[in-house]
Design an enzyme around this catalytic site. Structure first.
Site, mmCIF file in Angstrom:
data_model
loop_
_atom_site.group_PDB
_atom_site.id
_atom_site.type_symbol
_atom_site.label_atom_id
_atom_site.label_comp_id
_atom_site.label_asym_id
_atom_site.label_seq_id
_atom_site.Cartn_x
_atom_site.Cartn_y
_atom_site.Cartn_z
ATOM 1 C CE1 TYR A 66 43.841 36.222 34.698
ATOM 2 C CE2 TYR A 66 41.674 34.273 33.786
ATOM 3 C CZ TYR A 66 42.833 35.128 34.654
ATOM 4 O OH TYR A 66 41.688 34.968 35.655
ATOM 5 C CB VAL A 116 42.044 29.676 38.094
ATOM 6 C CG1 VAL A 116 42.367 30.078 36.710
ATOM 7 C CG2 VAL A 116 42.381 29.722 39.546
ATOM 8 C CE1 TYR A 170 49.130 36.172 42.091
ATOM 9 C CE2 TYR A 170 49.790 34.415 42.391
ATOM 10 C CZ TYR A 170 49.082 35.763 41.972
ATOM 11 O OH TYR A 170 48.492 35.033 40.863
ATOM 12 C CE LYS A 214 46.659 36.992 38.742
ATOM 13 N NZ LYS A 214 46.902 36.384 37.923
ATOM 14 C CB SER A 243 43.298 36.032 38.859
ATOM 15 O OG SER A 243 44.311 35.014 38.311
HETATM 16 N N1 GLN Z 1 46.173 31.591 42.293
HETATM 17 C C1 GLN Z 1 46.457 32.003 40.800
HETATM 18 C C2 GLN Z 1 47.752 30.973 40.440
HETATM 19 O O1 GLN Z 1 48.729 31.852 40.113
HETATM 20 C C3 GLN Z 1 45.318 32.166 40.494
HETATM 21 C C4 GLN Z 1 45.287 32.350 38.522
HETATM 22 C C5 GLN Z 1 43.882 33.279 38.312
HETATM 23 O O2 GLN Z 1 42.680 33.065 38.676
HETATM 24 N N2 GLN Z 1 43.715 32.899 36.857
HETATM 25 O O3 GLN Z 1 47.715 30.663 39.132
#
Ligand code: GLN
Length: 603
Positions: free
Chosen positions: A241, A259, A189, A67, A64
């Site tokens: 988050y 993650v 993505y 992003k 993430s």
């Molecule tokens: N690729 C992961 C997902 O879409 C990324 C999520 C994350 O890092 N929080 O679940």
């Protein structure tokens, strides 16, 4: 030798290496293989210094954290208004994988959760033969300062299990937030999340954002300047988050976690932090990563809202032209006038970066002084940065006081010359040195206040300071005994180090005193004009000459040799005593003024 910064990171590493809380992400099967003991901490400064401890060069998937950067790229492609219409910037309070869309419009709450990130990905334009993932990869690579690649195994693993993200894609399609086949967007993505980075890469990417979008290692622009604040803003409110509120409260830095176990945090204008440790808490944030950032922010006082980080006052010191003058030596009448009216010329030495908050107190002082100061000089030699706002405010202030009788002058502007001109500052009010600015202002002030010219183009013996008050007979005796010497412009009159057996009086022309500094550099100490004498120090104490004197124009001098001086001692002791008295007066006048000047410059 080990830096205390490295020691701080080592202490943090030791403190948390034994913390075994949290679970490695396993909803993407490939991520479940991560070694929970891996742990790295890295700080990258805005000028590219890296401090690293632990597994800072182990690759893992960015997840993430990507992003924040893909949002920056989409902003560059589409602009702020378009992006705000497609994706909100409000914290959702939901988990990262929630189907968090506004019920009426389907607009995702923010680009830091999956729904917003998938919608962001759709906004990235395919361009120059590059599809979305190629452009994302290139953009993130520029931020990291090296070519990033996709981990094919993690990508395949997420693609084969990522049905929830596909569902989000279809929901976005349903609301026309995505207008094409969402399956392709979601694949791009997944690949974006599978880009491999190291903890050091994260710190450098953070430092790039801290450095207004320029990668400190490569010097290359990676993120458009105008969107850096948007990216950092959304990281600050939504990057962690549903723990974003407590994060900004406790740590106080814009940040993004993934993650894969990475956390990237930014102290704008200063540094980037990367932490890597795979075990996650229930929100999906790295457990050790959070603890390290909390401690680091406290121990190094990094919290963005901590006022200990204020820049120093910009006003370093101030003086006026009754205390400090240009380096040329002025005739007595001019000097007296400056002693009296010198307050009308004010010099302010500034220091530190000029931004609204540091310039405002300076402007406040200038506004107060402008009514009674004709000339305000700002010396910028200790100013490392001037932002656009300050350049514009200076130019505006210069224009405003220009309507009255006052003028604002700048000196030592260095590399800011261009931006000051662009902001509208007039080129004739910018001087290469404080000396040049002072001389210019003194000339204007003296031109207004003195009846005649500031100095005579040439003088006769009786108007020279040294011979002041001598009788006709004495002047005749002097005229007969003084030698005459002429020098062409550029010629050396006195060499430093030479032995001295004479002192000089200028009848016409100008000469400057230059002090030799290290290397080839020379500094101007004084400029003499007609009627003034020089060379008296070595003449009196028989020490070697202390500086060079060079003719600035053609110069005509009368020279008082020691031989003639000794003769006077025998034949005209009263005349010799009178000359010594004048020399003593001139030296004491100079010393007195030097004391005033030192006092002003020390304050
Ligand atoms: N690729 C992961 C997902 O879409 C990324 C999520 C994350 O890092 N929080 O679940």
């Amino acid at each position: 030798m080990k830096s205390p910064v490295t020691r701080t990171l080592e202490a943090l590493y030791r403190r948390y290496a034994s913390l075994k809380d949290g679970q490695v992400a396993d909803y993407i099967p490939e991520l479940a293989k991560a070694d929970p003991d891996l742990f790295g901490i890295c700080i990258a400064t805005r000028d590219g210094q890296l401090y690293e401890v632990g597994d800072t060069r182990r690759k893992f998937t960015i997840q993430s954290i990507s992003k924040a950067f893909s949002y920056g790229l989409a902003l560059e492609d589409r602009g702020e208004e378009h992006m705000l219409a497609k994706i909100g910037v409000e914290p959702s309070g939901d988990a990262f994988n929630a189907i968090s869309l506004r019920p009426d419009t389907g607009v995702p709450f923010n680009p830091m959760i999956n729904a917003g990130a998938i919608a962001t990905c759709a906004q990235i334009v395919e361009r120059d033969g590059m599809d979305r993932i190629a452009r994302i990869t290139e953009y993130l690579s520029r931020c990291a300062g090296q070519r990033l690649t996709v981990d094919a195994d993690v990508y395949r693993s997420e693609s084969s299990t990522g049905h929830r993200n596909r569902a989000i894609g279809w929901m976005l399609r349903n609301f026309d937030i995505i207008e094409e086949d969402p399956r392709e967007i979601v694949e791009a993505y997944f690949q974006q999340c599978s880009l491999l980075v190291t903890c050091a890469d994260l710190a450098v990417m953070g430092a790039t954002l801290a450095n207004q979008g320029i990668n400190p290692l490569t010097g290359e622009r990676a993120v458009a300047h105008e969107y850096v604040d948007n990216v950092l803003g959304v990281m600050a409110s939504c990057g962690m988050y549903d723990w974003s509120g407590e994060w900004i409260y406790r740590v106080g830095l814009p940040a993004k976690s993934g993650v894969g176990g990475g956390i990237l945090a930014v102290l704008p204008g200063q540094l980037g932090i990367g932490v890597f440790s795979p075990p996650l808490d229930s929100q999906g944030n790295s457990v050790r990563g959070i603890r390290v950032c909390m401690d680091l922010a406290r121990e190094l006082a990094l919290h963005l809202f901590n006022p200990s980080a204020v820049p120093p006052p910009a006003l370093r010191r101030s003086y006026n032209a009754s205390q400090v003058n240009s380096r040329r030596r002025l005739p007595q009448a001019a000097l007296r006038t400056l002693r009296r009216f010198g307050e009308r010329i004010r010099v302010h030495e500034l220091q530190g970066p000029l931004l609204f908050s540091t310039l405002e107190p300076v402007i406040r002082v200038l506004v107060k002084q402008a009514p009674y100061c004709q000339h305000l000089i700002l010396n910028l030699s200790h100013v490392p940065a001037i932002d656009d706002v300050s350049a514009r405010m200076l130019a505006e202030f210069a224009a405003t006081i220009g309507d009255s009788d006052s003028r604002l002058h700048l000196c030592h502007v260095g590399r800011f010359h261009r931006s000051l001109l662009d902001a509208g500052f007039s080129a004739d009010s910018i001087f290469p040195s404080e000396d040049a600015a002072l001389e210019h202002c003194e000339n204007l002030l003296l031109g207004d206040l003195l009846e005649g010219p500031i100095e005579a183009p040439s003088v006769s013996l009786n108007s020279c300071g040294l011979f002041h008050g001598r009788s006709e007979a004495e002047l005749e005796r002097l005229d007969a005994g003084l030698e005459t010497m002429t020098f062409a412009a550029g010629q050396t009159i006195i060499h430093s180090g030479d032995s001295a057996d004479a002192m000089f009086v200028i009848l016409s022309g100008h000469a400057e005193v230059l002090l030799r500094l290290e290397g080839d550099r020379r500094q101007r100490l004084d400029v003499f004009s007609p009627g003034m004498s020089f060379g008296e120090m070595a003449f009196l104490d028989s020490s070697p000459r202390s500086a060079d004197v060079i003719a600035l124009t053609d110069v005509e001098c009368r020279v008082l040799t020691r031989k003639f001086f000794d003769e006077l001692g025998r034949d005209h002791p009263a005349l010799q005593a009178a000359l010594l008295h004048r020399i003593a007066l001139q030296l004491s006048e100079r010393l007195r003024h030097a004391n005033i000047e030192i006092g002003a410059l020390r304050s």
